[in-house]
Each structure stands twice: as structure tokens, then as C-alpha cells.
Write a protein that holds these residues in place. Structure first.
Motif, PDB file in Angstrom:
ATOM      1  N   THR A  55      51.554  47.149  38.403  1.00 52.68           N
ATOM      2  CA  THR A  55      50.792  46.693  39.577  1.00 52.68           C
ATOM      3  C   THR A  55      50.504  45.199  39.491  1.00 52.68           C
ATOM      4  OG1 THR A  55      49.785  48.868  39.613  1.00 52.68           O
ATOM      5  CG2 THR A  55      48.714  47.207  40.928  1.00 52.68           C
ATOM      6  N   GLU A  56      50.149  44.723  38.295  1.00 55.28           N
ATOM      7  CA  GLU A  56      49.899  43.289  38.119  1.00 55.28           C
ATOM      8  C   GLU A  56      51.173  42.491  38.402  1.00 55.28           C
ATOM      9  OE1 GLU A  56      46.980  42.185  37.725  1.00 55.28           O
ATOM     10  OE2 GLU A  56      45.783  43.657  36.652  1.00 55.28           O
ATOM     11  N   TYR A  57      52.297  42.999  37.912  1.00 53.09           N
ATOM     12  CA  TYR A  57      53.592  42.324  38.118  1.00 53.09           C
ATOM     13  C   TYR A  57      53.914  42.264  39.617  1.00 53.09           C
ATOM     14  CZ  TYR A  57      58.456  41.131  36.840  1.00 53.09           C
ATOM     15  OH  TYR A  57      59.661  40.504  36.678  1.00 53.09           O
ATOM     16  N   ASP A  89      47.547  33.842  37.364  1.00 53.25           N
ATOM     17  CA  ASP A  89      46.536  34.852  36.969  1.00 53.25           C
ATOM     18  C   ASP A  89      47.212  36.197  36.754  1.00 53.25           C
ATOM     19  OD1 ASP A  89      44.256  33.257  37.232  1.00 53.25           O
ATOM     20  OD2 ASP A  89      43.711  34.039  39.219  1.00 53.25           O
ATOM     21  N   GLU A  90      48.025  36.606  37.726  1.00 53.96           N
ATOM     22  CA  GLU A  90      48.619  37.944  37.675  1.00 53.96           C
ATOM     23  C   GLU A  90      49.586  38.080  36.492  1.00 53.96           C
ATOM     24  OE1 GLU A  90      47.009  39.945  39.237  1.00 53.96           O
ATOM     25  OE2 GLU A  90      46.761  39.526  41.368  1.00 53.96           O
ATOM     26  N   MET A  91      50.326  37.012  36.183  1.00 56.13           N
ATOM     27  CA  MET A  91      51.226  37.084  35.020  1.00 56.13           C
ATOM     28  C   MET A  91      50.409  37.148  33.719  1.00 56.13           C
ATOM     29  SD  MET A  91      53.971  37.506  36.488  1.00 56.13           S
ATOM     30  CE  MET A  91      55.201  37.661  35.195  1.00 56.13           C
ATOM     31  N   PHE A  92      49.257  36.482  33.705  1.00 59.01           N
ATOM     32  CA  PHE A  92      48.363  36.597  32.542  1.00 59.01           C
ATOM     33  C   PHE A  92      47.817  38.026  32.457  1.00 59.01           C
ATOM     34  CE2 PHE A  92      44.086  35.708  30.542  1.00 59.01           C
ATOM     35  CZ  PHE A  92      44.574  35.477  29.267  1.00 59.01           C
ATOM     36  N   HIS A  93      47.524  38.621  33.617  1.00 65.18           N
ATOM     37  CA  HIS A  93      47.064  40.019  33.633  1.00 65.18           C
ATOM     38  C   HIS A  93      48.164  40.954  33.126  1.00 65.18           C
ATOM     39  CE1 HIS A  93      43.909  39.071  37.002  1.00 65.18           C
ATOM     40  NE2 HIS A  93      43.735  38.364  35.898  1.00 65.18           N
ATOM     41  N   VAL A  94      49.413  40.639  33.466  1.00 65.46           N
ATOM     42  CA  VAL A  94      50.539  41.423  32.937  1.00 65.46           C
ATOM     43  C   VAL A  94      50.521  41.363  31.412  1.00 65.46           C
ATOM     44  CG1 VAL A  94      53.066  41.480  32.729  1.00 65.46           C
ATOM     45  CG2 VAL A  94      52.022  41.165  34.985  1.00 65.46           C
ATOM     46  N   ASP A 171      38.925  37.397  37.646  1.00 64.61           N
ATOM     47  CA  ASP A 171      39.915  36.819  38.554  1.00 64.61           C
ATOM     48  C   ASP A 171      40.033  37.576  39.871  1.00 64.61           C
ATOM     49  OD1 ASP A 171      40.627  34.916  36.635  1.00 64.61           O
ATOM     50  OD2 ASP A 171      42.112  36.263  35.736  1.00 64.61           O
ATOM     51  N   GLU A 172      39.825  38.900  39.841  1.00 64.91           N
ATOM     52  CA  GLU A 172      40.163  39.705  41.029  1.00 64.91           C
ATOM     53  C   GLU A 172      39.280  39.395  42.238  1.00 64.91           C
ATOM     54  OE1 GLU A 172      42.944  40.999  41.072  1.00 64.91           O
ATOM     55  OE2 GLU A 172      43.429  41.553  39.035  1.00 64.91           O
ATOM     56  N   GLY A 173      38.038  38.961  42.005  1.00 61.75           N
ATOM     57  CA  GLY A 173      37.164  38.595  43.130  1.00 61.75           C
ATOM     58  C   GLY A 173      37.817  37.557  44.041  1.00 61.75           C
ATOM     59  N   PRO A 174      38.172  36.385  43.494  1.00 59.75           N
ATOM     60  CA  PRO A 174      38.850  35.374  44.328  1.00 59.75           C
ATOM     61  C   PRO A 174      40.170  35.868  44.917  1.00 59.75           C
ATOM     62  CG  PRO A 174      38.116  34.388  42.266  1.00 59.75           C
ATOM     63  CD  PRO A 174      37.805  35.845  42.164  1.00 59.75           C
ATOM     64  N   HIS A 175      40.869  36.770  44.214  1.00 62.82           N
ATOM     65  CA  HIS A 175      42.135  37.289  44.761  1.00 62.82           C
ATOM     66  C   HIS A 175      41.880  38.024  46.075  1.00 62.82           C
ATOM     67  CE1 HIS A 175      44.245  37.514  40.546  1.00 62.82           C
ATOM     68  NE2 HIS A 175      43.671  36.355  40.779  1.00 62.82           N
ATOM     69  N   SER A 176      40.742  38.723  46.150  1.00 61.08           N
ATOM     70  CA  SER A 176      40.444  39.469  47.372  1.00 61.08           C
ATOM     71  C   SER A 176      39.835  38.560  48.441  1.00 61.08           C
ATOM     72  CB  SER A 176      39.500  40.645  47.074  1.00 61.08           C
ATOM     73  OG  SER A 176      38.237  40.147  46.682  1.00 61.08           O
TER      74      SER A 176
HETATM   75 FE   LIG Z   1      45.512  41.166  38.571  1.00 62.41          FE
END
Ligand SMILES: [Fe+2]
Ligand SMILES: [Fe+2]
Length: 267
Positions: A55-57, A89-94, A171-176
């Protein structure tokens, strides 16, 4: 169909990532008390986190497509930069999620052709293309991921799972928020027909996630709560998010979701 697998280069590129996303080595790696868990719970935790990595990817691919769409419609420079930064951010989450998955005992196989990981190409004009991606990726998907992750964090007891979820949640707050920031800039330029189409797309996207809160409780399912699982309160949080984090804020931009349909979905 091929197996979803990750590669890691190391050296200068890994150093660059960790200069920009710091603190990964401070997490309590190597502390998971996996031997204390029922093997069924451990397997379920591996399934949940393997899916989380994917999902992160996929989120990285979606925000990458949104970055390109924003560039093509001349969105504000700082907004485009924020969107591109979310890809990192998302690649770091991966990286974080996959390291945790390895500590849980390794990933479960996921069959997926990465050629299809990006959102389907759109025939809309650039502004509408970006609005659609912003709505689906940020306003809907990320707005649902925040409460889901927050509930997992509340339930998690393992220090490593808590630390990883904390890092993701920051991180997810700003993503939304990003999708709504885009609409702040773009909404006045959208036609009524485009706003109606966006509203329909939002409902379709919510529908695609509805199984997350509609699934009947499974008495025999192993719930690895301490390792990042979920419960019925989490499902209610998702229903609330549909109304409060998605439908209501979108209405402020003239994107009015079919209230009856939304009520049915969260009933
Ligand atoms: Fe994420
Ligand atoms: Fe995200």
C-alpha cells in the motif's frame, strides 16, 4: 503476474534518503517478542504488514502521478514540491514497513504486475486530471488511512510496532490534507459538471474501501492486535471519517457526495 519484490541499492542513495528522513536506526529493531505470539497471529501480522508495504508503494506511485498532473496544470510551486516530497515519505514508509515485516518473519507473497501500480490514465484536461488524482489519493484514501493507522497504534503493544506506526502517522496527516490544499487553489476553476464528476468518483472510491468497515466480525480470525491489527472501534472510526474527513470537507468545495449513498455505505 509477477511477485511483488523490493530492491535496495545502498550507498549514496540510501545515505541521501536517511539524511532527509532521519531516525530510522533509533527505532527498537530486534525487540519483537515473536515467540510470545500464537503462530496464527504472527502469520496474520505478516499478512497485514506485507499488504502495508504494498500500500505504501502504491501510494508513492499515486502521489508521483499527482505530482506530474500538478506540474501539467501549473499548480503552485510549493504545493507541487510538497506532493513530490510525499513520494519520498511513502518510499521511507516502504522501508520502515518492510523492515518490520522482515522482523515479523518475512513477507507473504503478493502477486502484482508493477506495470499497473499507477492510477489509470485519464483523458481529462490537466486541471481536472490533477483534481481527480488529488481527490482519490489524498482526500479519500489517505483520509481513511489516518484513522485506520491511528487505531492500530492504540492497540499495538510491541514497542517496535508502536514506533513504526508513530513514524508513519506523523506523515499521514499532511498526506490527507494535500488534496484539500489543491482544491483550495483549483476548486473555483472547476465547472459544475467537473465537480459533479468528482463527487461521483469520491463515492466510487469510498465504495472500494467499504469492505474495511463492512466485513462481518470473524470470531475465529486471528487478530494480532499487539502487532498492528484492528478491531470494531477501528471500523467505526472509518465510518466517521467518511462523513467528517471526506464528505463534509469536500462539500465546502462544491463537491457534494450523494448523501443517501454515503449513508448506506456507512450504515
Ligand atoms: Fe504512507
Ligand atoms: Fe500516505
Amino acid at each position: 503476474m509477477s511477485l511483488f519484490e523490493l530492491q535496495w541499492r545502498g550507498g549514496a542513495t540510501a545515505k541521501r534518503l536517511h539524511q532527509r528522513r532521519t531516525g530510522i536506526d533509533d527505532l527498537p529493531w530486534g525487540t519483537l517478542a515473536t515467540a510470545d505470539y500464537d503462530p496464527k497471529h504472527q502469520l496474520e501480522a505478516r499478512a497485514i504488514w506485507s499488504n502495508g508495504v504494498f500500500t505504501e508503494y502504491a501510494s508513492a506511485a499515486a502521489f508521483s502521478a499527482l505530482t506530474t498532473a500538478m506540474l501539467e496544470c501549473g499548480a503552485p510551486v510549493d504545493l507541487v514540491a510538497a506532493c513530490a516530497d510525499i513520494v519520498v515519505d511513502e518510499m521511507f514508509h516502504v522501508e520502515l514497513s518492510s523492515r518490520l515485516t522482515m522482523e515479523l518473519g518475512g513477507a507473504l507473497p503478493i502477486e502484482f504486475d508493477l506495470a499497473n501500480v499507477s492510477p489509470a490514465p485519464s483523458t481529462h484536461r490537466p486541471l481536472m486530471k490533477a483534481a481527480e488524482l488529488a481527490l482519490v489519493t489524498s482526500c479519500v484514501s489517505e483520509s481513511l488511512s489516518v484513522p485506520a493507522m491511528a487505531r492500530s497504534r492504540v492497540l499495538a503493544t510491541e514497542p517496535l510496532c508502536r514506533a513504526v506506526l508513530d513514524r508513519l502517522l506523523v506523515d499521514e496527516g499532511p498526506h490527507s490534507r494535500l488534496g484539500f490544499w489543491f482544491l483550495d487553489w483549483a476548486a473555483a476553476e472547476l465547472t459544475d459538471a467537473e465537480r459533479a464528476e468528482l463527487a461521483a468518483t469520491a463515492v466510487t472510491t469510498i465504495e472500494a474501501y467499504a469492505s474495511l468497515w463492512q466485513d462481518a466480525p470473524c470470531e475465529s480470525c486471528p487478530l494480532p492486535l499487539g502487532l498492528g491489527g484492528h478491531d470494531d472501534i477501528g471500523k467505526q472510526d472509518l465510518r466517521n471519517a467518511v462523513q467528517q474527513m471526506i464528505a463534509r470537507p469536500l462539500a465546502r468545495y462544491g463537491i457534494e457526495l450523494d448523501a443517501q449513498r454515503v449513508a448506506q455505505l456507512v450504515a
